[in-house]
Write an enzyme that holds these catalytic residues in place. Structure first.
Site, PDB file in Angstrom:
ATOM      1  N   GLU A   1       1.814   3.088   2.975  1.00  0.00           N
ATOM      2  CA  GLU A   1       0.955   2.731   1.854  1.00  0.00           C
ATOM      3  C   GLU A   1       0.619   4.024   1.121  1.00  0.00           C
ATOM      4  O   GLU A   1      -0.055   4.878   1.673  1.00  0.00           O
ATOM      5  CB  GLU A   1      -0.322   2.078   2.365  1.00  0.00           C
ATOM      6  CG  GLU A   1      -1.265   1.684   1.251  1.00  0.00           C
ATOM      7  CD  GLU A   1      -2.727   1.631   1.649  1.00  0.00           C
ATOM      8  OE1 GLU A   1      -3.483   0.900   1.003  1.00  0.00           O
ATOM      9  OE2 GLU A   1      -3.126   2.333   2.608  1.00  0.00           O
TER      10      GLU A   1
ATOM     11  N   HIS B   1      -4.199  -7.425   1.128  1.00  0.00           N
ATOM     12  CA  HIS B   1      -5.557  -7.785   1.540  1.00  0.00           C
ATOM     13  C   HIS B   1      -6.638  -6.957   0.844  1.00  0.00           C
ATOM     14  O   HIS B   1      -7.811  -7.104   1.167  1.00  0.00           O
ATOM     15  CB  HIS B   1      -5.668  -7.593   3.062  1.00  0.00           C
ATOM     16  CG  HIS B   1      -5.424  -6.153   3.443  1.00  0.00           C
ATOM     17  ND1 HIS B   1      -4.195  -5.556   3.314  1.00  0.00           N
ATOM     18  CD2 HIS B   1      -6.255  -5.194   3.910  1.00  0.00           C
ATOM     19  CE1 HIS B   1      -4.281  -4.297   3.681  1.00  0.00           C
ATOM     20  NE2 HIS B   1      -5.522  -4.049   4.053  1.00  0.00           N
ATOM     21  N   ASP B   2      -6.253  -6.073  -0.058  1.00  0.00           N
ATOM     22  CA  ASP B   2      -7.228  -5.238  -0.772  1.00  0.00           C
ATOM     23  C   ASP B   2      -7.333  -5.611  -2.247  1.00  0.00           C
ATOM     24  O   ASP B   2      -8.073  -4.966  -2.989  1.00  0.00           O
ATOM     25  CB  ASP B   2      -6.828  -3.752  -0.708  1.00  0.00           C
ATOM     26  CG  ASP B   2      -6.804  -3.197   0.704  1.00  0.00           C
ATOM     27  OD1 ASP B   2      -7.604  -3.660   1.544  1.00  0.00           O
ATOM     28  OD2 ASP B   2      -5.975  -2.306   0.978  1.00  0.00           O
TER      29      ASP B   2
ATOM     30  N   ASP C   1       0.264  -2.723  11.682  1.00  0.00           N
ATOM     31  CA  ASP C   1      -0.418  -1.737  10.871  1.00  0.00           C
ATOM     32  C   ASP C   1      -0.710  -0.531  11.758  1.00  0.00           C
ATOM     33  O   ASP C   1      -1.267  -0.670  12.844  1.00  0.00           O
ATOM     34  CB  ASP C   1      -1.750  -2.328  10.364  1.00  0.00           C
ATOM     35  CG  ASP C   1      -1.962  -2.058   8.906  1.00  0.00           C
ATOM     36  OD1 ASP C   1      -2.051  -0.873   8.549  1.00  0.00           O
ATOM     37  OD2 ASP C   1      -2.060  -3.031   8.132  1.00  0.00           O
TER      38      ASP C   1
ATOM     39  N   ASP D   1      -0.792   2.841   7.341  1.00  0.00           N
ATOM     40  CA  ASP D   1      -2.001   2.794   6.537  1.00  0.00           C
ATOM     41  C   ASP D   1      -2.328   4.156   5.918  1.00  0.00           C
ATOM     42  O   ASP D   1      -2.234   5.179   6.595  1.00  0.00           O
ATOM     43  CB  ASP D   1      -3.155   2.364   7.460  1.00  0.00           C
ATOM     44  CG  ASP D   1      -4.437   2.128   6.698  1.00  0.00           C
ATOM     45  OD1 ASP D   1      -4.450   1.211   5.869  1.00  0.00           O
ATOM     46  OD2 ASP D   1      -5.418   2.858   6.942  1.00  0.00           O
TER      47      ASP D   1
HETATM   48  C1  GLC Z   1      -5.853   0.928   3.527  1.00  0.00           C
HETATM   49  C2  GLC Z   1      -6.023  -0.528   3.888  1.00  0.00           C
HETATM   50  C3  GLC Z   1      -7.458  -0.916   3.679  1.00  0.00           C
HETATM   51  C4  GLC Z   1      -8.320  -0.059   4.560  1.00  0.00           C
HETATM   52  C5  GLC Z   1      -8.053   1.420   4.327  1.00  0.00           C
HETATM   53  C6  GLC Z   1      -8.660   2.251   5.395  1.00  0.00           C
HETATM   54  O1  GLC Z   1      -6.068   1.166   2.183  1.00  0.00           O
HETATM   55  O2  GLC Z   1      -5.126  -1.324   3.162  1.00  0.00           O
HETATM   56  O3  GLC Z   1      -7.688  -2.270   3.915  1.00  0.00           O
HETATM   57  O4  GLC Z   1      -9.658  -0.342   4.300  1.00  0.00           O
HETATM   58  O5  GLC Z   1      -6.681   1.723   4.311  1.00  0.00           O
HETATM   59  O6  GLC Z   1      -8.007   2.073   6.622  1.00  0.00           O
END
Ligand code: GLC
Ligand code: CA
Length: 561
Positions: free
Chosen positions: A257, A332-333, A98, A203
């Site tokens: 993402e 994971h979200d 990540d 991310d």
């Molecule tokens: C992304 C991740 C999440 C995190 C956020 C800030 O959305 O998937 O888990 O809290 O970024 O880094």
């Protein structure tokens, strides 16, 4: 289209804190991942995305990075990570990390310097603005809200200015319009690629550019208007630079993402084959196709099958020649798959059907840890059970509701659901650890665990393995990986059907999302053989197929052309 290794991979996402605790301190760690590599190999995984394990004060479980070049003590050491890399290479498993570009921790040395004075040479690494005076009172520079609740700005007492933070207060946003910041981040990426990692999941990548600092007109008070910091033009400039200076120099997978409702055009602009930015992007259109936001009891939860089908159709069609897609049900979200789209009454059938439906489409699968055994949401009843910073902030903001309503609102989307420890076996703490873990184990671990899944040849885990084997089997590989996708019977509200085909072969994937038996006419196909099913037998009479609840079939049919 140039074929790439990552198009042929089957990915698995690890959230280290919850995966496996090797030293019994209650927190999952890198040695834990190392020990479980053979487990993942057995499942057929050959690509792993590991969520952040960098040094961090853990406000957001590691997405708040304090030092990009160090491993958090909670998770182990750099040596542990090198062991993972070495063993993974031996097992032919690629590893991606990540890469958190949008922000750092407020404890990162850059931020400590940046906040110290307005003329510090790192001042411009972050986004600083003066507050505004409104009705005689000072307010933040804009009315923009943050993803984790409250304003997107936090006032810093040292210089009496506001820094931008679209996540938590402890995650100040980097200023990507500063070339020095971009160079620093390229150095970080290079350091990890030189160590031997195979790429990154990037991310929050869509947020690197901001609109002019003007109030959002989309509401009163603080407004979470993510258009102000999502998918804006300069993100593409930055990514083209990253690609040129970093990704293109290695044979990497760079998967971004893209939240903030990136429409298809925008997703293609990040990851189209001719864009020279990212290899692919995760989008979230198919992750919320149910009525979760309208109900007050899980019993009323219903998957919107037509919407799901149309989302799949849209993305698969738009990317068919222009790009590549990841295939993932959750991360994971997001809520656990079985609690979101599955049917707890037809547990194994629906779990297997969902896997078949998704992972035989065109794209690269990403299985989220625990999904392969059908793990479910946690039955939260008490505020004390929550750990996630955004869940806690959300709970605190709901003080107009009674306790029960508050818990319900938070738990239905809480990011803690997918973060409970992996249920390895039926011993205390589910074999995750010998001591009480940092977050509760789901009480259903005696029924749902890896050990029993491995023992039972008919388990969900074995079905996942069969799907992966089918994708990789030499005579079908070309078809499942590179073949075309075509959805049929778009208006059927219960059954999701698609064909995969190339010049030589054709399969039809039929998935019932119904808890009732349905007879379905397949007279337009000339059946060759059943390649995969989630039932023991298949009932076809006079070209009518009887689909039992959540039945899912992969049929090879004769290719007429
Ligand atoms: C992304 C991740 C999440 C995190 C956020 C800030 O959305 O998937 O888990 O809290 O970024 O880094
Ligand atoms: Ca540990």
């Amino acid at each position: 289209m140039t074929k790439k290794w990552w198009m042929e991979s089957v990915g698995y996402q690890i959230y280290p804190k919850s995966f496996y605790d090797s030293n019994n301190d209650g927190i999952g760690d890198l040695k834990g991942i190392y020990e479980k590599l053979p487990y993942l190999k057995k499942l057929g995984i050959d690509l792993i995305w590991i969520c952040p394990f960098y040094d961090s004060p853990m406000d957001d479980n590691g997405y708040d990075v304090r030092n990009f070049f160090e491993v958090s003590k909670d998770f182990g050491t750099l040596e542990d990570f090198k062991m993972i890399l070495k063993r993974a290479q031996e097992l032919n498993i690629k590893i991606i990390l990540d890469f958190v570009l949008n922000h750092t921790s407020d404890e990162h040395p850059w931020f400590i310097e940046s906040r110290s004075s307005i003329d510090n040479n790192k001042r411009d690494y972050y986004i600083w603005e003066q507050g505004k005076i409104k009705d005689g009172k000072e307010v933040p520079p804009t009315n923009w809200g943050s993803f984790f609740g409250g304003s997107a700005w936090e006032k810093d007492e040292i210089t009496n200015m506001y820094y931008m933070k679209i996540f938590s207060n402890k995650m100040p946003d980097l200023n990507w319009s500063n070339a020095e910041v971009r160079n620093e981040m390229i150095k970080v990426g290079k350091w990890w690629l030189d160590l031997g990692v195979d790429g990154f999941r990037i991310d929050a990548v869509s947020h690197l550019d901001r609109a002019p600092f003007e109030d959002s007109k989309n509401g009163e008070g603080i407004v979470l208007d993510w258009h102000k910091f999502s998918n804006l033009p300069r993100v593409h400039e930055y990514l083209k630079e990253m690609n040129k200076e970093l990704f293109s120099k290695y044979d990497v997978l760079a998967i971004g993402e893209v939240g903030g409702e990136a429409p298809i055009d925008s997703a293609l602009s990040y990851s189209g084959f001719d864009q020279n930015e990212l290899s692919m992007v995760f989008n979230f259109d198919h992750n919320w196709c149910n009525n979760l936001h309208e109900i007050s009891n899980y019993q009323d939860l219903k998957t919107d099958v037509l919407r799901l089908k149309s989302v799949f159709n849209k993305w698969q069609t738009a990317f068919s020649e222009k790009g590549w897609l990841p295939l993932n049900w959750l991360n994971h979200d997001q809520p656990r798959l079985m609690s979101h789209y599955g049917d707890l009454k037809f547990f194994n059938e629906s779990a297997k059907m969902l896997a078949t439906a998704l992972y035989l489409m065109r794209g690269t699968p990403f299985i989220y840890q625990g999904e392969e055994i059908g793990m479910t949401n946690y039955p939260f009843t008490n505020f004390k059970e929550f750990r996630d910073v955004s869940s806690i902030n959300f709970y605190n903001s709901l003080d107009h509701l009674n306790e029960q309503e508050r818990i319900w609102e938070v738990k239905k989307t809480s990011r803690d659901n997918p973060r409970t420890p992996i249920q390895w076996n039926d011993s205390k703490y589910a074999g995750f650890s010998n001591v009480e873990p940092w977050i509760n184990v789901n009480p259903n671990y005696k029924d749902i665990n890896v050990k029993s899944n491995l023992e039972n040849k008919d388990s969900i885990w074995h079905h996942y393995k069969k799907i992966i084997e089918l994708r990789k089997k030499s005579i079908y590989k070309e078809l499942f990986i590179y073949g075309e996708y075509k959805q049929t019977d778009l208006i059927n509200p219960n059954i999701y059907i698609y064909e995969r085909f190339n010049e030589n072969k054709k399969v039809v994937v039929i998935n019932s999302f119904s808890n009732e038996t349905i007879n379905y006419n397949i007279s337009n196909y000339n059946l060759k053989q059943v390649l995969l099913s989630n039932y023991q037998d298949t009932i076809i009479k006079n070209k009518i197929i009887t689909l039992r609840p959540y039945e899912s079939l992969v049929l090879e049919v004769f290719n007429h052309e």
